[in-house]
Scaffold this motif. Structure first.
Motif, PDB file in Angstrom:
ATOM      1  N   LEU A  44      33.060   0.517  13.128  1.00 12.23           N
ATOM      2  CA  LEU A  44      34.435   0.216  12.731  1.00 12.23           C
ATOM      3  C   LEU A  44      35.318   0.294  13.977  1.00 12.23           C
ATOM      4  N   GLY A  45      35.711  -0.848  14.481  1.00 11.58           N
ATOM      5  CA  GLY A  45      36.471  -0.899  15.730  1.00 11.58           C
ATOM      6  C   GLY A  45      37.958  -0.685  15.522  1.00 11.58           C
ATOM      7  N   GLU A  46      38.660  -0.432  16.628  1.00 10.79           N
ATOM      8  CA  GLU A  46      40.097  -0.144  16.538  1.00 10.79           C
ATOM      9  C   GLU A  46      40.886  -1.302  15.958  1.00 10.79           C
ATOM     10  N   GLU A  47      40.542  -2.514  16.360  1.00  9.67           N
ATOM     11  CA  GLU A  47      41.293  -3.669  15.851  1.00  9.67           C
ATOM     12  C   GLU A  47      41.161  -3.762  14.333  1.00  9.67           C
ATOM     13  N   GLU A  48      39.935  -3.555  13.895  1.00  8.63           N
ATOM     14  CA  GLU A  48      39.668  -3.618  12.455  1.00  8.63           C
ATOM     15  C   GLU A  48      40.467  -2.538  11.704  1.00  8.63           C
ATOM     16  N   ILE A  49      40.524  -1.365  12.297  1.00  8.44           N
ATOM     17  CA  ILE A  49      41.251  -0.257  11.655  1.00  8.44           C
ATOM     18  C   ILE A  49      42.741  -0.572  11.577  1.00  8.44           C
ATOM     19  N   LYS A  50      43.262  -1.164  12.629  1.00  4.10           N
ATOM     20  CA  LYS A  50      44.706  -1.478  12.657  1.00  4.10           C
ATOM     21  C   LYS A  50      45.080  -2.517  11.613  1.00  4.10           C
ATOM     22  N   GLU A  51      44.135  -3.367  11.285  1.00  5.93           N
ATOM     23  CA  GLU A  51      44.432  -4.477  10.357  1.00  5.93           C
ATOM     24  C   GLU A  51      44.443  -4.078   8.880  1.00  5.93           C
ATOM     25  N   ILE A  52      43.867  -2.907   8.567  1.00  6.92           N
ATOM     26  CA  ILE A  52      43.706  -2.556   7.143  1.00  6.92           C
ATOM     27  C   ILE A  52      45.069  -2.413   6.459  1.00  6.92           C
ATOM     28  N   GLU A  53      45.224  -3.122   5.348  1.00  7.60           N
ATOM     29  CA  GLU A  53      46.491  -3.038   4.607  1.00  7.60           C
ATOM     30  C   GLU A  53      46.351  -2.260   3.311  1.00  7.60           C
ATOM     31  N   GLN A  54      45.134  -2.152   2.848  1.00 12.17           N
ATOM     32  CA  GLN A  54      44.905  -1.499   1.552  1.00 12.17           C
ATOM     33  C   GLN A  54      43.467  -0.980   1.540  1.00 12.17           C
ATOM     34  N   ILE A  55      43.300   0.206   0.995  1.00 15.49           N
ATOM     35  CA  ILE A  55      41.936   0.752   0.877  1.00 15.49           C
ATOM     36  C   ILE A  55      41.619   0.969  -0.599  1.00 15.49           C
ATOM     37  N   TYR A  56      40.412   0.611  -0.981  1.00 20.14           N
ATOM     38  CA  TYR A  56      39.908   0.941  -2.313  1.00 20.14           C
ATOM     39  C   TYR A  56      38.743   1.889  -2.093  1.00 20.14           C
ATOM     40  N   VAL A  57      38.737   3.008  -2.786  1.00 20.15           N
ATOM     41  CA  VAL A  57      37.544   3.850  -2.755  1.00 20.15           C
ATOM     42  C   VAL A  57      36.891   3.708  -4.119  1.00 20.15           C
ATOM     43  N   VAL A  58      35.639   3.305  -4.124  1.00 21.99           N
ATOM     44  CA  VAL A  58      34.960   2.968  -5.370  1.00 21.99           C
ATOM     45  C   VAL A  58      33.669   3.775  -5.465  1.00 21.99           C
ATOM     46  N   ALA A  59      33.465   4.465  -6.593  1.00 27.37           N
ATOM     47  CA  ALA A  59      32.293   5.334  -6.718  1.00 27.37           C
ATOM     48  C   ALA A  59      32.147   5.808  -8.160  1.00 27.37           C
ATOM     49  N   CYS A  60      31.117   6.591  -8.406  1.00 27.44           N
ATOM     50  CA  CYS A  60      30.871   7.183  -9.730  1.00 27.44           C
ATOM     51  C   CYS A  60      30.762   8.703  -9.592  1.00 27.44           C
ATOM     52  N   GLY A  61      31.093   9.393 -10.644  1.00 28.92           N
ATOM     53  CA  GLY A  61      30.854  10.838 -10.720  1.00 28.92           C
ATOM     54  C   GLY A  61      31.541  11.611  -9.610  1.00 28.92           C
ATOM     55  N   SER A  62      30.787  12.535  -9.021  1.00 29.42           N
ATOM     56  CA  SER A  62      31.373  13.378  -7.979  1.00 29.42           C
ATOM     57  C   SER A  62      31.829  12.560  -6.780  1.00 29.42           C
ATOM     58  N   SER A 107      28.452   7.011  -2.148  1.00 31.18           N
ATOM     59  CA  SER A 107      27.270   7.222  -2.983  1.00 31.18           C
ATOM     60  C   SER A 107      26.234   8.076  -2.262  1.00 31.18           C
ATOM     61  N   GLN A 108      25.830   9.148  -2.879  1.00 25.52           N
ATOM     62  CA  GLN A 108      24.778   9.982  -2.304  1.00 25.52           C
ATOM     63  C   GLN A 108      23.494   9.173  -2.188  1.00 25.52           C
ATOM     64  N   SER A 109      23.043   8.640  -3.320  1.00 22.48           N
ATOM     65  CA  SER A 109      21.734   7.974  -3.372  1.00 22.48           C
ATOM     66  C   SER A 109      21.748   6.601  -2.715  1.00 22.48           C
ATOM     67  N   GLY A 110      22.901   5.957  -2.764  1.00 24.73           N
ATOM     68  CA  GLY A 110      22.963   4.577  -2.278  1.00 24.73           C
ATOM     69  C   GLY A 110      22.307   3.600  -3.237  1.00 24.73           C
ATOM     70  N   GLU A 111      21.994   4.061  -4.440  1.00 26.25           N
ATOM     71  CA  GLU A 111      21.297   3.205  -5.409  1.00 26.25           C
ATOM     72  C   GLU A 111      22.019   3.097  -6.742  1.00 26.25           C
ATOM     73  N   THR A 112      23.117   3.763  -6.924  1.00 26.08           N
ATOM     74  CA  THR A 112      23.818   3.731  -8.217  1.00 26.08           C
ATOM     75  C   THR A 112      24.196   2.290  -8.565  1.00 26.08           C
ATOM     76  N   ALA A 113      23.724   1.848  -9.748  1.00 29.90           N
ATOM     77  CA  ALA A 113      23.834   0.422 -10.096  1.00 29.90           C
ATOM     78  C   ALA A 113      25.278  -0.073 -10.062  1.00 29.90           C
ATOM     79  N   ASP A 114      26.183   0.641 -10.683  1.00 24.90           N
ATOM     80  CA  ASP A 114      27.571   0.172 -10.730  1.00 24.90           C
ATOM     81  C   ASP A 114      28.208   0.155  -9.339  1.00 24.90           C
TER      82      ASP A 114
END
Ligand code: BG6
Length: 368
Positions: A44-62, A107-114
């Motif tokens: 994740l480079g600096e230019e890319e970080i500067k461009e972010i306008e919105q973040i979504y964090v998507v996950a299940c459970g903990s 994701s801990q497992s990296g396999e959660t279907a959703d």
């Protein structure tokens, strides 16, 4: 294989100082005041970080709870709007995309279907994706644009502890680095945050050294029907995790409520002797949450307060208090969650339940 512990969960709870340290050391490079967060491996480079306008964090459970905590920290430090979404909901919404967004899949497992399908959807929508994953080479790790590994090591107990703790660390590291790159914190503040992060493992160790007190308390409430966890802001995010730990392995119904919301519903469930746990690590919100706790006490609740050393006046209100070491408030959740993990664990043990393999739950859920 359990390293002398009775259950994997307890072994993994005790592995947290090391897991947190390993994760920190994987991304914080350099010595003394030259220390920096290095996301080169994440790509994740600096230019890319500067461009972010919105973040979504998507996950299940903990992992979703990690999103809830990260939201507060990223918004506060890096000033980027963050939305936290359950993967199983995110997938089925229209999701209008305006501007440059980053989707963080946790994701801990990296396999959660959703979570995997949510990642695929985000990519289809042209959003950049970053996966915070524990299992190297897992599906989510392979398909995401960027991967930030947690260095928790294998986690066996169904109820996550060390994976959760290392995911939180990744959230903090991103928040601090985004803030730095976007010019929102100066070098002095940056160094301070890095020092505070690096001090966490020792503080977690200190909390673990006092676990017998939690064991004693758990045995008192192991027959409870309902337990409530309340907090505001980051303390609410930690309450969600504390409540899940409790209910998934002890089978005691519990709810986490944003402290101010309790009186809009759930307070009707408070009866004589109902245990209510108030999480109080955020100074600005402390008084407000204490007043919500006392509202419940006057309706018969038994109060446990979880706060930092120094807030001894809490003993005027709470019936039982657990103190945690002081830390920068953005990172205090990493400490507050430890006694709550222990409380869930010891309650399950006191009830003679299968701590590591609670009924109906699986470690990795690959169905939708
Ligand atoms: C579950 C586990 O059902 O899946 C939880 O019991 C976990 O502990 C959740 O938080 C998400 O799993 P993962 O592997 O995507 O983090």
């Amino acid at each position: 294989e359990k390293g002398g512990y009775e259950h994997f969960m307890m072994k993994e709870i005790h592995e947290q100082p090391k897991a947190v340290k390993d994760t920190l050391n994987s991304y914080i490079k350099g010595e003394g005041e030259q220390k920096v967060i290095d996301l080169a491996d994440v790509g994740l480079g600096e230019e890319e970080i500067k461009e972010i306008e919105q973040i979504y964090v998507v996950a299940c459970g903990s992992a979703w709870h990690v999103g809830m905590a990260s939201q507060y920290v990223i918004e506060d430090l890096a000033d980027i709007p963050v939305r936290v979404e359950l993967a199983s909901e995110f997938r089925y919404r229209k999701l209008p995309v305006n501007g440059k967004g980053l989707v963080i899949i946790v994701s801990q497992s990296g396999e959660t279907a959703d979570s995997l399908e949510a990642l695929r959807l985000a990519k289809q929508k042209g959003l950049k994706t970053l996966a915070i994953v524990n299992v190297v080479g897992s599906s989510i790790a392979r398909e995401a644009d960027h991967v930030m590994y947690t260095f928790a090591g294998p986690e066996i107990a169904v109820a996550t502890t060390k994976a959760y703790s290392t995911q939180l660390i990744c959230g903090y590291l991103l928040a601090v680095q985004f803030a730095k790159v976007r010019g929102l914190i100066d070098d002095e503040k940056y160094d301070y945050y890095l020092e505070e992060l690096l001090a966490l493992p020792e503080k977690i160790e200190k909390i673990l050294s006092d676990k017998e007190r939690i064991q004693w308390f758990a045995s008192k409430f192991s027959n409870a029907h309902d337990i409530f966890f309340i907090g505001r802001g980051l303390d609410y995010a930690i309450s969600l995790e504390g409540s899940l730990k409790m209910k998934e392995i002890s089978y005691i119904h519990s709810e986490a409520y944003a402290a101010g919301e309790l009186k809009h519903g759930t307070i009707s469930l408070i009866e004589n002797g109902t245990l209510l746990i108030g999480v109080l690590t955020q100074k600005q919100l402390y008084e407000k949450t204490v007043s919500n706790m006392t509202e419940c006490k006057s309706r018969g609740a038994y109060l446990m307060g979880l706060t930092t050393y120094g807030h001894y006046e809490i003993e005027d209100h709470a019936d039982f208090v657990v103190y945690i070491p002081k830390a920068d408030e953005h990172f205090a959740g990493s400490l507050a969650v430890i006694p709550l993990q222990l409380l869930g664990y010891y309650t399950s043990v006191a009830k003679g339940l299968d701590v590591d393999k609670p009924r109906n739950l699986a470690k990795s859920v690959t169905v939708e």
